[in-house]
Design a protein around this motif. Structure first.
Motif, PDB file in Angstrom:
ATOM      1  N   ASN A   1       0.936  -0.980   0.412  1.00  0.00           N
ATOM      2  CA  ASN A   1       0.213   0.017   0.012  1.00  0.00           C
ATOM      3  C   ASN A   1       0.852   1.113  -0.026  1.00  0.00           C
ATOM      4  OD1 ASN A   1      -1.915  -1.435   0.120  1.00  0.00           O
ATOM      5  ND2 ASN A   1      -3.206  -0.876   2.246  1.00  0.00           N
TER       6      ASN A   1
ATOM      7  N   VAL B   1       2.662   2.127  -3.351  1.00  0.00           N
ATOM      8  CA  VAL B   1       1.513   2.302  -4.125  1.00  0.00           C
ATOM      9  C   VAL B   1       1.117   4.508  -4.176  1.00  0.00           C
ATOM     10  CG1 VAL B   1      -0.806   2.644  -5.055  1.00  0.00           C
ATOM     11  CG2 VAL B   1       0.529   0.307  -4.825  1.00  0.00           C
TER      12      VAL B   1
ATOM     13  N   LEU C   1      -8.774   4.730  -9.664  1.00  0.00           N
ATOM     14  CA  LEU C   1      -8.220   3.615  -9.299  1.00  0.00           C
ATOM     15  C   LEU C   1      -9.165   3.090  -8.205  1.00  0.00           C
ATOM     16  CD1 LEU C   1      -5.737   6.964  -7.622  1.00  0.00           C
ATOM     17  CD2 LEU C   1      -5.263   4.876  -9.434  1.00  0.00           C
ATOM     18  N   LYS C   2     -10.154   3.194  -7.557  1.00  0.00           N
ATOM     19  CA  LYS C   2     -10.716   2.011  -7.268  1.00  0.00           C
ATOM     20  C   LYS C   2     -11.310   1.501  -8.078  1.00  0.00           C
ATOM     21  CE  LYS C   2     -12.899   3.168  -3.580  1.00  0.00           C
ATOM     22  NZ  LYS C   2     -14.826   3.818  -2.920  1.00  0.00           N
ATOM     23  N   ALA C   3     -11.381   1.341  -8.809  1.00  0.00           N
ATOM     24  CA  ALA C   3     -12.326   0.268 -10.274  1.00  0.00           C
ATOM     25  C   ALA C   3     -11.202  -0.611 -10.099  1.00  0.00           C
ATOM     26  CB  ALA C   3     -12.624   1.360 -10.967  1.00  0.00           C
ATOM     27  N   ILE C   4     -10.163  -0.532 -10.851  1.00  0.00           N
ATOM     28  CA  ILE C   4      -8.635  -0.912 -11.036  1.00  0.00           C
ATOM     29  C   ILE C   4      -8.152  -1.828  -9.998  1.00  0.00           C
ATOM     30  CG2 ILE C   4      -8.325   0.336 -13.156  1.00  0.00           C
ATOM     31  CD1 ILE C   4      -5.389   0.836 -11.660  1.00  0.00           C
ATOM     32  N   GLY C   5      -8.962  -1.614  -8.691  1.00  0.00           N
ATOM     33  CA  GLY C   5      -8.798  -2.514  -7.670  1.00  0.00           C
ATOM     34  C   GLY C   5      -7.577  -2.078  -6.410  1.00  0.00           C
ATOM     35  N   ILE C   6      -7.405  -0.336  -7.096  1.00  0.00           N
ATOM     36  CA  ILE C   6      -6.552  -0.010  -5.515  1.00  0.00           C
ATOM     37  C   ILE C   6      -7.255   0.357  -4.016  1.00  0.00           C
ATOM     38  CG2 ILE C   6      -4.432   2.336  -5.324  1.00  0.00           C
ATOM     39  CD1 ILE C   6      -4.130   0.338  -7.796  1.00  0.00           C
ATOM     40  N   ASN C   7      -6.486  -0.554  -3.210  1.00  0.00           N
ATOM     41  CA  ASN C   7      -6.594  -0.319  -2.438  1.00  0.00           C
ATOM     42  C   ASN C   7      -7.731   1.401  -1.781  1.00  0.00           C
ATOM     43  OD1 ASN C   7      -6.531   0.142   1.003  1.00  0.00           O
ATOM     44  ND2 ASN C   7      -6.198  -1.818   0.705  1.00  0.00           N
TER      45      ASN C   7
ATOM     46  N   ALA D   1      -4.251   3.560   0.637  1.00  0.00           N
ATOM     47  CA  ALA D   1      -3.249   3.745  -0.370  1.00  0.00           C
ATOM     48  C   ALA D   1      -3.494   4.633  -1.336  1.00  0.00           C
ATOM     49  CB  ALA D   1      -3.102   2.567  -1.659  1.00  0.00           C
TER      50      ALA D   1
ATOM     51  N   LEU E   1     -18.387  -3.540  -9.921  1.00  0.00           N
ATOM     52  CA  LEU E   1     -18.769  -2.240  -9.568  1.00  0.00           C
ATOM     53  C   LEU E   1     -19.667  -1.070  -8.920  1.00  0.00           C
ATOM     54  CD1 LEU E   1     -16.264  -1.027 -13.095  1.00  0.00           C
ATOM     55  CD2 LEU E   1     -15.726  -0.974 -10.556  1.00  0.00           C
TER      56      LEU E   1
ATOM     57  N   THR F   1     -12.722  -5.099  -3.996  1.00  0.00           N
ATOM     58  CA  THR F   1     -11.055  -4.232  -3.968  1.00  0.00           C
ATOM     59  C   THR F   1     -10.305  -5.803  -4.727  1.00  0.00           C
ATOM     60  OG1 THR F   1     -12.234  -2.573  -2.992  1.00  0.00           O
ATOM     61  CG2 THR F   1     -10.003  -2.676  -3.626  1.00  0.00           C
TER      62      THR F   1
ATOM     63  N   ARG G   1     -11.414  -7.253  -7.617  1.00  0.00           N
ATOM     64  CA  ARG G   1     -11.205  -7.197  -8.923  1.00  0.00           C
ATOM     65  C   ARG G   1      -9.922  -6.782  -9.911  1.00  0.00           C
ATOM     66  NH1 ARG G   1     -14.969  -3.356  -6.417  1.00  0.00           N
ATOM     67  NH2 ARG G   1     -13.052  -1.577  -5.554  1.00  0.00           N
ATOM     68  N   LEU G   2      -8.752  -6.680  -8.281  1.00  0.00           N
ATOM     69  CA  LEU G   2      -7.550  -6.040  -8.356  1.00  0.00           C
ATOM     70  C   LEU G   2      -6.774  -7.259  -9.293  1.00  0.00           C
ATOM     71  CD1 LEU G   2      -4.972  -4.401  -8.129  1.00  0.00           C
ATOM     72  CD2 LEU G   2      -4.441  -5.588  -6.103  1.00  0.00           C
TER      73      LEU G   2
ATOM     74  N   PHE H   1     -13.593   1.046 -19.712  1.00  0.00           N
ATOM     75  CA  PHE H   1     -14.836   1.699 -19.515  1.00  0.00           C
ATOM     76  C   PHE H   1     -14.773   2.134 -21.147  1.00  0.00           C
ATOM     77  CE2 PHE H   1     -13.290   1.840 -15.059  1.00  0.00           C
ATOM     78  CZ  PHE H   1     -15.040   1.668 -14.447  1.00  0.00           C
TER      79      PHE H   1
ATOM     80  N   LEU I   1      -5.187   7.082 -16.171  1.00  0.00           N
ATOM     81  CA  LEU I   1      -4.143   8.502 -15.103  1.00  0.00           C
ATOM     82  C   LEU I   1      -3.660   9.402 -16.237  1.00  0.00           C
ATOM     83  CD1 LEU I   1      -4.418   5.333 -12.643  1.00  0.00           C
ATOM     84  CD2 LEU I   1      -6.445   7.519 -12.690  1.00  0.00           C
TER      85      LEU I   1
ATOM     86  N   LEU J   1       0.761  -0.037 -12.115  1.00  0.00           N
ATOM     87  CA  LEU J   1       0.395   0.154 -11.298  1.00  0.00           C
ATOM     88  C   LEU J   1      -0.649  -0.936 -10.927  1.00  0.00           C
ATOM     89  CD1 LEU J   1      -0.219   2.697  -9.121  1.00  0.00           C
ATOM     90  CD2 LEU J   1      -2.722   2.926 -10.975  1.00  0.00           C
TER      91      LEU J   1
ATOM     92  N   LEU K   1       2.139  -3.283  -9.326  1.00  0.00           N
ATOM     93  CA  LEU K   1       2.920  -2.830  -8.486  1.00  0.00           C
ATOM     94  C   LEU K   1       1.742  -3.168  -6.970  1.00  0.00           C
ATOM     95  CD1 LEU K   1       5.002  -0.407  -7.598  1.00  0.00           C
ATOM     96  CD2 LEU K   1       3.644   1.054  -7.966  1.00  0.00           C
ATOM     97  N   MET K   2       0.028  -2.420  -7.167  1.00  0.00           N
ATOM     98  CA  MET K   2      -0.232  -2.419  -5.531  1.00  0.00           C
ATOM     99  C   MET K   2      -0.655  -4.061  -5.795  1.00  0.00           C
ATOM    100  SD  MET K   2      -2.133  -0.872  -4.117  1.00  0.00           S
ATOM    101  CE  MET K   2      -2.456  -1.790  -2.347  1.00  0.00           C
TER     102      MET K   2
END
Ligand SMILES: Nc1ncnc2c1ncn2[C@@H]1O[C@H](COP(=O)(O)OP(=O)(O)O)[C@@H](O)[C@H]1O
Ligand SMILES: [Mg+2]
Lengths: 399, 237
Positions: free
Chosen positions: A4, A7, A305-311, A314, B70, B94, B97-98, B105, B111, B122, B125-126
Motif C-alpha cells: 500500500n 503505491v 483507481l478504485k475500479a482497477i482495484g487500488i486499495n 493507499a 463496481l 477490491t 477486481r485487482l 470503460f 490516469l 500500477l 505494483l499494488m
C-alpha cells in the motif's frame, strides 16, 4: 501494508512532479509563510524578554545576588565572603554594595530615592553602568565628594511637567544629599548615565568608602552581586556558595526577577497566542483548500483507481503524503526565510526602549510549530481524501 | 489456485465462468424508481467472447457494472468462476477486481499523471510484484496492444485510440479471468475500432481470454462468439 505504502508514495510522487507546478509553488510558499509567522513574532517577543533579562543581569542583580538573612539589615564580614567567592572557578567578580534611602536636593528641587555605594574597581567587573555614561565620568575608588546619577534622577533641561527629578542638573553641579540616618552632605555631580527601562536610571552612586563614613559602618553590605562567566550555571553556583559556607540569602537573577519579565510581556504573549492560533487556522484552511481542490479535480481518477482495484487506504495515504510533502517543503523554505530575516535583523536590530532587540528563536517553539504544522497537514490531507475515497466508484467516475 | 488456468483451450468450453440468476438493479431517485435490470439470467462459459447489445438505456452498462463488481445489485445472484462475488466484503471485492478482473470503460479512463507504462503497471505494483517483473510484463502487454513505441507518453500525448489501448493493456496486465469492456470503441473512428476488436479477437483466440463486451454497433457482433440482446432491462434473445 508495505505494498500500500509503495503505491501511495508512487501516486503522491507522480502527482507532485507531474501536477500543476504553480499550485505546488504557491502551496509551499503559503506553508512557508505560515511557518515564518508561527515563529517570527514570538521570537521578537522572546528577543525583548531576553533583552530585559540581560538588562537585569547587567544593571540590577548580576548573575547571583546575595542578601542578608531575614531579620538582618546587613551582611557581615563582607571582605572574607568576597574573597571566598572570588576564589571559585567561574566567578568573574563580586561587588558589595550598601543601599539606603536618601533625598537629593538641588536649588529648589528635591527628590527622594535610593543611593548605592560601590567599590568602583569591583563594580565595573560586575555591572555595566560605567559603559553607559552620557556625560562626565565614572567614580574612582578614592572619590569622597562625588556622586553619579541616572538620567531619570538628574532630569533633562527644558522638560517641564511633574517629573520626579532634579530638573536637569548637569555635571559639575552641587547636589545635597540627606541620608536616611539624617546625615547631610554635598557632592559634586561627576557623571550621568542612561541604562534603559529597568528603573536603574533613578539610582545614584557614591563610593563605598564615603558611604561607610556616612553610615558609620565597616566591612558590611546590603547586597553582594556576583558575576559568573557562563550564564545558565547560576543554580549550580548557588549550591556551590552554600557548600563553601555562605549562609546569607543567595538568589539567582531568575529568582530575583521571577515574574517581572512575564508580567512585562503578558500582553505581548496574548498577541502572540492569537497570532499563533490565526496562523494555524490559516494553515488548516489553506491545506484543506489545496487538497480539496486537488481532490475535486481528481474525483474521476480516484474512481478509476478504485475500479482497477487500488486499495482505498493507499489512495487516502497518497494524499496525506502529498500534504506532508507540501508541509515539509514549506518548513524548509520557511526556515531559510527565517534564517534570512534573523540574520538581517541581527545586523540591523530593532530599536526598543530596552535597547537593540534581535529575534531569539527558541528551539522549543520551532519544534512546537513543526509538530502543529504536521498535525494540521495530516488532518487537511486526510479528511477530504477520506471523504472522496469512500464515495461510490461509479459516482466518482461519472460525477 | 492459478493452476490449470493457463491454457484456455476448446476443452475448457462448457465450464461456467459467469452465472447470473434473476439479476435486478433498481435505482431509487427520490420518489422515482428506475428499473434498469428487471431480472436477468444467463451463463457465460470459460473462453467465450460475448457481445452484449441493445438500444441505449436498455441496461447494458448497468449489467456490466454489476458483473465487474463496481455496483451492488438490488437482488439476484452472480457467480464468477464458482465464487459468489456478491457475498464478498468491500475490501475483498477490491482485491478481486485487482487480481481477477479487467475492466475497460467507455471513456478512456487512464490516469493523466502517469505514463502509459505506469498506468499499466500500477495494478501489479499494488499486487506487490517486483519491479523487474511488473516492468517487463507491462512492456510486453503494451507491445501486444501495439503501443511498444508509446511507453513513456502521458495521456495528453496519446490519441483516443492509443489511450483506449492503454486502458485495455492495464485491464489485461493482471491476467484477468474476464475482460469486461463497456463500448470500448464508442469514441473511436472505425479504423481504431477495428484494431481494438481484432485485438480482442486475437486475445480470445490465442490466450482463450474470456471477454464480455458491450456494444451498440451492429458490425461489432461479428467479432464475438455470441451476442446477448438486452431491451428495457430484460434479455430479449
Ligand atoms: N446512476 C443511475 N441513477 C439512475 N438511473 C440510472 C443510473 N444509471 C443508469 N440509470 C438508468 O438505467 C437505465 C439503464 O442505463 P444504462 O445501463 O446506462 O443503459 P445502456 O448502457 O444500455 O445505455 C437508463 O434508463 C438509465 O437512465
Ligand atoms: Mg452504456
Amino acid at each position: 501494508m508495505f505494498k500500500n505504502l509503495k503505491v501511495s508514495f508512487f501516486l503522491a510522487w507522480k502527482s507532485i512532479t507531474r501536477g500543476n507546478k504553480g499550485t505546488l509553488i504557491l502551496t509551499v510558499m503559503i506553508m512557508s509563510l505560515i511557518f515564518v509567522n508561527l515563529i517570527f513574532l514570538p521570537s521578537i517577543i522572546s528577543g525583548i524578554g531576553e533583552s530585559i533579562n540581560q538588562l537585569s543581569i547587567d544593571y540590577l542583580c548580576a548573575n547571583l545576588i546575595i542578601e542578608p538573612k531575614e531579620d538582618n539589615f546587613y551582611i557581615n564580614n563582607v571582605d572574607s565572603i568576597q574573597k571566598k567567592l572570588n576564589r571559585l572557578d567561574g566567578v568573574v567578580g563580586t561587588s558589595s554594595r550598601y543601599v539606603t534611602g536618601a533625598t537629593f536636593t538641588h536649588k529648589s528641587k528635591f527628590v527622594s530615592g535610593a543611593i548605592y555605594s560601590v567599590n568602583p574597581t569591583d563594580e565595573i567587573v560586575v555591572t555595566k553602568f560605567h559603559t553607559k555614561l552620557i556625560d562626565g565620568e565614572y567614580l574612582s575608588k578614592a572619590d569622597t565628594d562625588e556622586i553619579i546619577m541616572g538620567v531619570e534622577l538628574t532630569g533633562e533641561e527644558g522638560v517641564v511637567g511633574e517629573q520626579a527629578d532634579l530638573g536637569g542638573v548637569t555635571v559639575g553641579d552641587k547636589i545635597e544629599v540627606t541620608f536616611s540616618n539624617g546625615v547631610i552632605r554635598e557632592y559634586r555631580l561627576k557623571g550621568i548615565y542612561k541604562t534603559g527601562p529597568m528603573g536603574t536610571d533613578k539610582f545614584a552612586f557614591i563610593t563605598k568608602k564615603e558611604m561607610e563614613s556616612v553610615l558609620g559602618l565597616d566591612n558590611q553590605a546590603s547586597e553582594i552581586l556576583v558575576k559568573i562567566s557562563q550564564r545558565g550555571d547560576e543554580e549550580e553556583f548557588r549550591k556551590k556558595f552554600m557548600e563553601i559556607g555562605i549562609s546569607e540569602d543567595i538568589k539567582t537573577w531568575e529568582d530575583r526577577m521571577a515574574g517581572v519579565v512575564e508580567s512585562m510581556l503578558s500582553s505581548f504573549n496574548l498577541i502572540n497566542l492569537i497570532s499563533a492560533i490565526i496562523s494555524l487556522v490559516m494553515a488548516v484552511v489553506v491545506m484543506f483548500i489545496v487538497i480539496y481542490i486537488n481532490i475535486v479535480h481528481k474525483r474521476k481518477q480516484i474512481g478509476i483507481l478504485k475500479a482497477i482495484g487500488i486499495n482505498q487506504r493507499a489512495i487516502i495515504h497518497s494524499y496525506v503524503i502529498q500534504a506532508l510533502v507540501y508541509c515539509f517543503s514549506g518548513i524548509i523554505v520557511g526556515s531559510f526565510l527565517l534564517l534570512f530575516l534573523t540574520s538581517y535583523m541581527t545586523a540591523n536590530p530593532l530599536e526598543f526602549p530596552m535597547g537593540a532587540v534581535t529575534p531569539l528563536i527558541e528551539s522549543q517553539l520551532v519544534i512546537q510549530s513543526i509538530i502543529s504544522l504536521i498535525i494540521v497537514s495530516l488532518i487537511a490531507g486526510f479528511i477530504p481524501s477520506w471523504k472522496t475515497a469512500r464515495e461510490d466508484i461509479l459516482k466518482a467516475i461519472w460525477g | 489456485m492459478e493452476n490449470g488456468e493457463r491454457g484456455y483451450t476448446e476443452g475448457n468450453l462448457g465450464l461456467k465462468m459467469i452465472q447470473v440468476q434473476n439479476l435486478k438493479r433498481i435505482y431509487v431517485m427520490g420518489k422515482v424508481e428506475v428499473h434498469a435490470l428487471k431480472g436477468v439470467s444467463f451463463d457465460i462459459e470459460k473462453g467465450e467472447y460475448v457481445a452484449i447489445m441493445g438500444p441505449s438505456g436498455s441496461g447494458k452498462s448497468t449489467l456490466l457494472h454489476q458483473l465487474g463488481l463496481l455496483d451492488i445489485p438490488t437482488s439476484g445472484e452472480i457467480m464468477i468462476d464458482g465464487v459468489d462475488v456478491l457475498s464478498l466484503s468491500d475490501h475483498e471485492k477490491t482485491i478481486y477486481r485487482l487480481t481477477r478482473l479487467g475492466y475497460v470503460f467507455q471513456e478512456y479512463a487512464i490516469l493523466g499523471e502517469l505514463t502509459a507504462l505506469e498506468n499499466v503497471y500500477l495494478p501489479l505494483l499494488m499486487m506487490g510484484k517486483r519491479r523487474k517483473e511488473y516492468i517487463n510484463t507491462s512492456i510486453g502487454i503494451l507491445e501486444t496492444v501495439g503501443l511498444g513505441h508509446r511507453l513513456h507518453h502521458l495521456q495528453h500525448e496519446l490519441s483516443g485510440g492509443e489511450q483506449q489501448r492503454v486502458a485495455i493493456a492495464r485491464a489485461l496486465v493482471n491476467e484477468p479471468k474476464i475482460l469486461f469492456a463497456d463500448e470500448p470503441c464508442a469514441n473511436l473512428d472505425s479504423d481504431s475500432s477495428k484494431q481494438i476488436l481484432e485485438l480482442f479477437r486475437k486475445l480470445n483466440n490465442e490466450l482463450g481470454q474470456t471477454i464480455v463486451m458491450v456494444t451498440h454497433e451492429d458490425w461489432h457482433k461479428e467479432y464475438a462468439d455470441r451476442t446477448i440482446w438486452l431491451k428495457d432491462g430484460l434479455i430479449e434473445k
